[in-house]
Design an enzyme around this catalytic site. Structure first.
Site, PDB file in Angstrom:
ATOM      1  N   ASP A  15       7.886  -6.563 -30.393  1.00  0.00           N
ATOM      2  CA  ASP A  15       8.134  -6.987 -29.017  1.00  0.00           C
ATOM      3  C   ASP A  15       9.048  -6.042 -28.232  1.00  0.00           C
ATOM      4  O   ASP A  15       9.063  -6.044 -27.021  1.00  0.00           O
ATOM      5  CB  ASP A  15       8.755  -8.403 -29.009  1.00  0.00           C
ATOM      6  CG  ASP A  15      10.004  -8.493 -29.890  1.00  0.00           C
ATOM      7  OD1 ASP A  15      10.387  -7.492 -30.504  1.00  0.00           O
ATOM      8  OD2 ASP A  15      10.600  -9.585 -29.973  1.00  0.00           O
ATOM      9  N   HIS A  16       9.807  -5.192 -28.929  1.00  0.00           N
ATOM     10  CA  HIS A  16      10.760  -4.329 -28.224  1.00  0.00           C
ATOM     11  C   HIS A  16      10.132  -3.005 -27.801  1.00  0.00           C
ATOM     12  O   HIS A  16      10.204  -2.602 -26.652  1.00  0.00           O
ATOM     13  CB  HIS A  16      11.965  -4.029 -29.124  1.00  0.00           C
ATOM     14  CG  HIS A  16      12.970  -5.138 -29.203  1.00  0.00           C
ATOM     15  ND1 HIS A  16      12.680  -6.375 -29.680  1.00  0.00           N
ATOM     16  CD2 HIS A  16      14.283  -5.171 -28.847  1.00  0.00           C
ATOM     17  CE1 HIS A  16      13.772  -7.136 -29.628  1.00  0.00           C
ATOM     18  NE2 HIS A  16      14.755  -6.425 -29.125  1.00  0.00           N
TER      19      HIS A  16
ATOM     20  N   ASP B 170      18.275  -9.538 -35.086  1.00  0.00           N
ATOM     21  CA  ASP B 170      18.413  -9.496 -33.634  1.00  0.00           C
ATOM     22  C   ASP B 170      19.478 -10.512 -33.254  1.00  0.00           C
ATOM     23  O   ASP B 170      19.465 -11.651 -33.742  1.00  0.00           O
ATOM     24  CB  ASP B 170      17.079  -9.855 -32.959  1.00  0.00           C
ATOM     25  CG  ASP B 170      17.148  -9.538 -31.489  1.00  0.00           C
ATOM     26  OD1 ASP B 170      16.636  -8.480 -31.078  1.00  0.00           O
ATOM     27  OD2 ASP B 170      17.754 -10.332 -30.734  1.00  0.00           O
TER      28      ASP B 170
ATOM     29  N   ARG C  80      22.123  -9.857 -20.866  1.00  0.00           N
ATOM     30  CA  ARG C  80      23.122  -8.778 -20.966  1.00  0.00           C
ATOM     31  C   ARG C  80      23.039  -7.870 -19.757  1.00  0.00           C
ATOM     32  O   ARG C  80      21.942  -7.482 -19.364  1.00  0.00           O
ATOM     33  CB  ARG C  80      22.872  -7.945 -22.225  1.00  0.00           C
ATOM     34  CG  ARG C  80      23.229  -8.718 -23.452  1.00  0.00           C
ATOM     35  CD  ARG C  80      23.095  -7.907 -24.724  1.00  0.00           C
ATOM     36  NE  ARG C  80      23.604  -8.747 -25.791  1.00  0.00           N
ATOM     37  CZ  ARG C  80      23.179  -8.712 -27.036  1.00  0.00           C
ATOM     38  NH1 ARG C  80      22.236  -7.864 -27.395  1.00  0.00           N
ATOM     39  NH2 ARG C  80      23.701  -9.520 -27.927  1.00  0.00           N
TER      40      ARG C  80
ATOM     41  N   SER D 107      24.373  -6.386 -29.292  1.00  0.00           N
ATOM     42  CA  SER D 107      23.224  -6.264 -30.184  1.00  0.00           C
ATOM     43  C   SER D 107      23.623  -6.193 -31.658  1.00  0.00           C
ATOM     44  O   SER D 107      24.674  -5.663 -32.003  1.00  0.00           O
ATOM     45  CB  SER D 107      22.459  -4.994 -29.818  1.00  0.00           C
ATOM     46  OG  SER D 107      21.710  -4.527 -30.910  1.00  0.00           O
TER      47      SER D 107
ATOM     48  N   ARG E 226      22.093  -4.372 -33.739  1.00  0.00           N
ATOM     49  CA  ARG E 226      21.520  -3.125 -34.271  1.00  0.00           C
ATOM     50  C   ARG E 226      22.456  -2.454 -35.279  1.00  0.00           C
ATOM     51  O   ARG E 226      23.559  -2.045 -34.955  1.00  0.00           O
ATOM     52  CB  ARG E 226      21.154  -2.170 -33.122  1.00  0.00           C
ATOM     53  CG  ARG E 226      22.291  -1.791 -32.216  1.00  0.00           C
ATOM     54  CD  ARG E 226      21.814  -1.038 -30.968  1.00  0.00           C
ATOM     55  NE  ARG E 226      21.171  -1.965 -30.037  1.00  0.00           N
ATOM     56  CZ  ARG E 226      21.161  -1.808 -28.711  1.00  0.00           C
ATOM     57  NH1 ARG E 226      21.720  -0.751 -28.157  1.00  0.00           N
ATOM     58  NH2 ARG E 226      20.572  -2.693 -27.927  1.00  0.00           N
TER      59      ARG E 226
HETATM   60  C1  MIC Z   1      19.303  -6.518 -27.604  1.00  0.00           C
HETATM   61  O1  MIC Z   1      19.039  -7.454 -26.882  1.00  0.00           O
HETATM   62  O2  MIC Z   1      20.296  -5.793 -27.466  1.00  0.00           O
HETATM   63  C2  MIC Z   1      18.350  -6.213 -28.737  1.00  0.00           C
HETATM   64  C3  MIC Z   1      17.646  -4.961 -28.403  1.00  0.00           C
HETATM   65  O3  MIC Z   1      17.412  -7.235 -28.852  1.00  0.00           O
HETATM   66  C4  MIC Z   1      19.183  -6.105 -30.003  1.00  0.00           C
HETATM   67  C5  MIC Z   1      18.459  -5.618 -31.166  1.00  0.00           C
HETATM   68  C6  MIC Z   1      18.255  -4.145 -31.173  1.00  0.00           C
HETATM   69  O4  MIC Z   1      19.136  -3.402 -30.759  1.00  0.00           O
HETATM   70  O5  MIC Z   1      17.191  -3.734 -31.615  1.00  0.00           O
HETATM   71  C7  MIC Z   1      19.920  -7.384 -30.413  1.00  0.00           C
HETATM   72  O6  MIC Z   1      20.175  -8.205 -29.581  1.00  0.00           O
HETATM   73  O7  MIC Z   1      20.299  -7.506 -31.578  1.00  0.00           O
HETATM   74 FE1  SF4 Z   2      14.445  -8.623 -26.386  1.00  0.00          FE
HETATM   75 FE2  SF4 Z   2      17.054  -8.509 -26.977  1.00  0.00          FE
HETATM   76 FE3  SF4 Z   2      16.214  -8.678 -24.457  1.00  0.00          FE
HETATM   77 FE4  SF4 Z   2      15.956 -10.738 -26.036  1.00  0.00          FE
HETATM   78  S1  SF4 Z   2      17.874  -9.811 -25.384  1.00  0.00           S
HETATM   79  S2  SF4 Z   2      14.424  -9.971 -24.631  1.00  0.00           S
HETATM   80  S3  SF4 Z   2      15.486  -9.784 -27.972  1.00  0.00           S
HETATM   81  S4  SF4 Z   2      15.853  -6.987 -25.848  1.00  0.00           S
END
Ligand code: MIC
Ligand code: SF4
Length: 641
Positions: A64-65, A119, A379, A535, A537
């Site tokens: 999905d990313h 995630d 965010r 995140s 990550r």
């Molecule tokens: C995000 O919203 O920052 C992400 C991208 O979903 C991350 C995961 C990632 O960095 O791949 C998260 O929330 O953990």
């Molecule tokens: Fe995707 Fe992270 Fe954004 Fe949710 S917050 S939509 S998991 S990138």
């Protein structure tokens, strides 16, 4: 003594430790989820563990990313994940099927179960009464292998909701209100339970908006009871059999109780660049809007989309606004199409994007220079949208749609009557985009497809007794993992290529960091409070590891990032006296003597050679964490044990 909802689930899943708040516990994990941006690494780690099959009740790999596929990299990673899923017993949610948290809530979430996901917004599942937590990829890999998940037994906070939301005010405003009250670090070390009469007015997707954004409080997770509303939702998804009731005991003990009267809330926004920078919509009506985005795992349910469609119906968005709408799942998109609401959205002039994270993680649709972007996301960290000088505001679907129409930040109640929407009795169920794994008998013959983008895992080393390093970077409070390891369309395709990613480490703060760190050999980073929020990550630990970071010294850490640092064999240490943060400077030469011995006592000392001062540091690690740090991280530790 009575138990909270979370404690009841923890009690049923406890494999080590006692339910004493503040001590380490280990939990059996029923379900896992991964997404593609963290998934490749998690599955490389799962392969390294060397088991033939996952041991969870359910594991799902979502794509999905990284769905832009601007080169071969994403497509290769998708094939890798698909082949791993087929071989090891994991369901594979194809690209286009939707955002992991939205789809998981609709199709797989079960009250009372434990879920960890690579995630940070995995707590979305708390909307359906799961104990759902975000974790680093390595922890998810271990859980897939049947290993326990370790956390510090959280404090318990309760939010009592009374009253009922006024028209034009929605669950997102509840999220913004709790962020206003607690701030982005107010939930660290806590589980937030939502209760009170007011919750009876909130559907499961609305509850999930609230638990989703609880991540921004730094909370371990957030959870709602499982009640008749939960049953209705599961029934509408054709899954009534998954329903189990779940509530806290009347005499459950909470560390903090917060009351929110839903009737008193007004439409709000989180202003740049932090989710807790809250103002009311009516205060900001002078601000002209360039871009509006509806979607993300926070606000992409059918309810949210129908609401936006109803507000836009028969109207045109302002000429000066560029608007995108990304439904959270194929189910949502297809139901929008069936009922005609999709046409209303299209007719208004909005662009419909695919069911994926998209603009939320900077995968396209970046705002114009110095643009004002209103997003229903969770965010608004600096640079995350892909446009460094853009101002991103987090809003409800109602504020988003109203502002798209007027071209200015708008309190939607100014639009007059709140358009009613009708939620269907049953959702349209079609799980054909979730591919089932091969049977255990056939699994051995399934090949793993590994494209050239998948590079080696960075090497870790056992903890040395003396760490001599340069303070290559000093940063302030609330540094996010988006600062440490930015994402976005140019970088995200390289999530399985640490050497390439390393060129962008801390790019938002200081583009020269990677070169300086490499030149220094060994590095210590100094940060303020809540270092590593955001995140999950693990790249925000693996990339610094690759660049020679041996320790991070901060005033305090966010939970998942601290765990990721330990998993990578990097020491996360805190200042005993917060004022000492001011005494050290970038480029100072530092020494941590007796690092190994200090693990036992938890008392470390930082000698700043340049300034000739000694600074006490703390590192309160469990014996398991000490073992990991000594071994050089979770993978070598798991192999040794
Ligand atoms: C995000 O919203 O920052 C992400 C991208 O979903 C991350 C995961 C990632 O960095 O791949 C998260 O929330 O953990
Ligand atoms: Fe995707 Fe992270 Fe954004 Fe949710 S917050 S939509 S998991 S990138």
């Amino acid at each position: 003594m009575g138990l909270t909802i979370a404690e009841k689930i923890i009690k049923n899943h406890l494999v080590e430790g006692e339910m004493i708040r503040g001590t380490e516990i280990a939990l059996r994990i029923d379900q896992t989820l991964t997404q593609d941006a963290t998934g490749t690494m998690a599955y490389i780690e799962f392969e390294a563990i060397g088991l033939p099959r996952v041991k969870t009740e359910l594991s799902v790999a979502y794509i999905d990313h990284n769905t832009l596929q601007s080169g071969f990299e994403n497509a290769d990673d998708h094939l890798y994940i698909q082949s791993v899923a087929k071989k090891y017993g994991i369901r594979f949610s194809r690209p286009g099927n939707g955002i992991c948290h939205q789809v998981h809530l609709e199709r797989f979430g079960i009250p009372g179960k434990t879920l960890i996901g690579s995630d940070s917004h995995t707590p979305t599942g708390g909307g359906i009464g799961m104990l759902a937590m975000g974790a680093g990829g390595m922890d998810v890999a271990v859980a897939m292998g049947g290993g326990a998940y370790y956390i510090t037994m959280p404090k318990m906070y309760k939010v009592n909701l009374t009253g009922k939301l006024s028209p034009w005010v929605s669950a997102k405003d509840v999220s913004l209100e709790i962020l206003r009250i607690l701030s982005v670090k107010g939930g660290v070390g806590a589980i937030i339970e939502w209760g009170g009469e007011g919750i009876k007015t909130l559907s499961v997707p609305e509850r999930a908006t609230i638990t989703n954004m609880g991540t921004e409080l730094g909370a371990t997770t957030s959870i709602f009871p499982s009640d008749e509303i939960t049953r209705e939702f599961l029934k509408a998804q054709g899954r009534e059999a998954d329903y189990v009731p779940l509530e806290s005991d009347a005499d459950a003990v909470y560390d903090r109780i917060i009351d929110i009267d839903l009737s008193s809330l007004r439409p709000m926004l989180a202003c740049p660049h932090s989710p807790d920078n809250i103002k009311s919509a009516s205060e900001l009506s002078e601000i002209k809007v360039d871009q509006v985005c509806v979607g993300s795992c926070t606000n992409s349910s059918l309810r949210d989309m129908l609401r936006v469609a109803a507000i836009l119906k028969g109207k045109k968005i302002a000429d000066s606004v560029s608007m995108s709408v990304s439904p959270g799942s194929k189910q949502v998109l297809s139901m929008l199409a069936d009922c005609g609401a999709l046409s209303d959205i299209l007719a208004s002039g909005a662009r419909v994007l695919e069911c994926a994270c998209g603009p939320c993680i900077g995968m396209g649709f970046s705002p114009n220079s110095a643009g004002v972007s209103l997003r229903t996301f969770n965010r608004n960290f600096e640079g995350r949208s892909g446009t460094r000088d853009a101002g991103v505001y987090l809003v409800s679907p109602e504020v988003a749609a109203a502002s798209a129409l007027t071209g200015y930040i708008t309190d939607p109640s100014e639009l007059g009557d709140y358009p009613e929407i009708e939620m269907p009795e049953a959702f349209k169920v079609d799980d054909s985009a979730v591919l089932m794994p091969a049977s255990a008998e056939n699994a051995a013959n399934i090949p793993i497809i590994r494209g050239p983008n998948i590079k080696e895992f960075p090497e870790t080393e056992p903890l040395p007794d003396k760490i001599s390093a340069k303070l290559t970077l000093k940063v302030g409070d609330n540094i996010t993992t988006d600062h440490i390891m930015p994402a976005g369309a140019k970088i995200l395709p390289y999530r399985s290529n640490i050497p390439h990613l390393s060129k962008f480490c801390f790019a938002v703060c200081d583009e020269s960091f990677p070169e300086r760190a490499k030149a220094a050999g060994n590095t210590v980073i100094v940060g303020g409070s809540n270092y590593g929020q955001g995140s999950s990550r693990e790249h925000a630990a693996l990339v610094p590891l690759y660049l020679g970071v041996r320790a991070v010294v901060a005033k305090s850490f966010a939970r998942i990032h601290a765990a990721n640092l330990i998993n990578a064999g990097i020491l996360p240490l805190t200042f005993v006296n917060a004022d000492d943060y001011d005494k050290v400077e970038q480029d100072d030469e530092l020494v941590i003597e007796n690092a190994k011995g200090s693990l036992e006592t938890g008392k470390f000392e930082l000698y700043d050679v340049t300034k000739n001062i000694r600074i006490p540091l703390a590192g309160d690690f469990s014996s398991r964490q000490c073992g990991m740090l000594l071994a050089g991280g979770l993978l070598p530790y798991t192999k040794d044990n």
